[in-house]
Scaffold this active site. Sequence first.
Site, PDB file in Angstrom:
ATOM      1  N   ARG A 161       0.833  -1.216   0.000  1.00 44.17           N
ATOM      2  CA  ARG A 161       0.000   0.000   0.000  1.00 44.17           C
ATOM      3  C   ARG A 161       0.866   1.265   0.000  1.00 44.17           C
ATOM      4  O   ARG A 161       0.563   2.251   0.678  1.00 44.17           O
ATOM      5  CB  ARG A 161      -0.919   0.033   1.230  1.00 44.17           C
ATOM      6  CG  ARG A 161      -1.958  -1.034   1.272  1.00 44.17           C
ATOM      7  CD  ARG A 161      -2.948  -0.925   0.115  1.00 44.17           C
ATOM      8  NE  ARG A 161      -4.080  -1.799   0.347  1.00 44.17           N
ATOM      9  CZ  ARG A 161      -4.061  -3.102   0.108  1.00 44.17           C
ATOM     10  NH1 ARG A 161      -2.984  -3.660  -0.420  1.00 44.17           N
ATOM     11  NH2 ARG A 161      -5.120  -3.832   0.355  1.00 44.17           N
ATOM     12  N   SER A 229     -10.291  -0.338   3.797  1.00 41.56           N
ATOM     13  CA  SER A 229      -9.439  -0.571   4.968  1.00 41.56           C
ATOM     14  C   SER A 229      -8.891   0.760   5.459  1.00 41.56           C
ATOM     15  O   SER A 229      -8.281   1.492   4.689  1.00 41.56           O
ATOM     16  CB  SER A 229      -8.239  -1.455   4.611  1.00 41.56           C
ATOM     17  OG  SER A 229      -8.657  -2.715   4.222  1.00 41.56           O
ATOM     18  N   GLU A 325      -4.231   3.696   6.259  1.00 46.21           N
ATOM     19  CA  GLU A 325      -4.121   3.409   4.824  1.00 46.21           C
ATOM     20  C   GLU A 325      -4.518   4.614   3.969  1.00 46.21           C
ATOM     21  O   GLU A 325      -3.809   4.958   3.025  1.00 46.21           O
ATOM     22  CB  GLU A 325      -4.955   2.182   4.470  1.00 46.21           C
ATOM     23  CG  GLU A 325      -4.547   1.649   3.123  1.00 46.21           C
ATOM     24  CD  GLU A 325      -5.434   0.558   2.593  1.00 46.21           C
ATOM     25  OE1 GLU A 325      -5.423  -0.538   3.164  1.00 46.21           O
ATOM     26  OE2 GLU A 325      -6.122   0.812   1.607  1.00 46.21           O
TER      27      GLU A 325
END
Length: 331
Positions: A161, A229, A325
């Site tokens: 990520r 998320s 995130e």
Amino acid sequence: MGFAVRNNVDLTSANTLRLPVHAQYYCEVYVDEEIAEAIAYAEARDLSLTILGDGSNVVLPPRIEGLTLHMRSQAITQEENLITAASGVNWHSLVMRLCEDGLCGLENLAGIPGSVGAAPVQNIGAYGVQVEETIVSVGVYDRLDGCTRVLSRDDCCFGYRDSIFKGAHRDRLIVTRVSFALSDHFEPITSYRDLQGADVTTPLSMATLVTRVRKGKLPDPTTTPNVGSFFKNPVLSESTYTAFRLTHPEAPEGVTSDAGTKIHAAWLIEQCGLKGHRVGGAMVSSQHALVIVNAGKATYRDIRLLAAHVQDVVSDRFNLSLEFEPTFYGN
Ligand code: EPU
């Protein structure tokens, strides 16, 4: 000037958390020339610049000062199995269109909200696949010298990520297009628990299955505003993971790669009894602990406070730190 700048524009429906947001100045850009013109416009007036895609991985403050540039370019070109899509193309539509054409490689990433331009920024990943695996290059506008250039996959410094676009160069490089090398040979990736034993014979059937699994597990941002998320899964070294398993043998097994072992943040959060926990209108989803939802009239501050509370509680209980995130804007 090929684009129109508007004042005080309401962006509540342009971010999937549906936070109340106004942009001081706002414009939509469709082609590279407009991006360059819009940036010149901002620089001439000493306005800061914020780049917006589909708003599905950002937490925006009530007011965005300066010029917000909304990437709307829609071009898609194909040379055999090399596909180049412009930043403004909707991610899920692109995946479904390519799967319908029998092109393979992106099917496990079906159903992820957002635009093509956002995909390399956080190296989107799901069901055993990360987008970096199919990306061959990323076209960018470099604000430092006002030039467009093409970065190779290596130049993008992809991680879990993470990428060059999220880190040091967040304000410098603007993603304008992404090129993918796909295959016409389907090799289903069913390693992820939810897909094990799946009987899929085409990329389209895999994409359809993944979309269904996602819908069953994650709150739908169109009805329950969220950014997917909210926390990354912590990646532990071998020794830290061994110690964690000894203390918490009941935890679901982690997933090991070269970088270490990823453990499930959702499990950590659920163990702390935080599912359904609220700060104002922000709530830890009672459906999936990794997700923070806008349960009604949430503010930027509610989201910030709740996210920090989750970090604190998990850190106190497990001595592990959770990273966000989505990208936060504002202070
Ligand atoms: N779990 C709980 N409580 C929950 C949900 C899950 O304890 O409320 C535990 C379960 O034991 C479950 C484990 O956590 O087995 C893992 O949950 P899940 O399988 O849903 O996957 P994840 O690791 O939490 C990651 C990505 C998702 C991606 C899925 C599927 C991250 C941070 N998240 O979630 O990505 O869709 O795998 O591949 O890596 C996103 O980035 O927005 C996103 C949704």
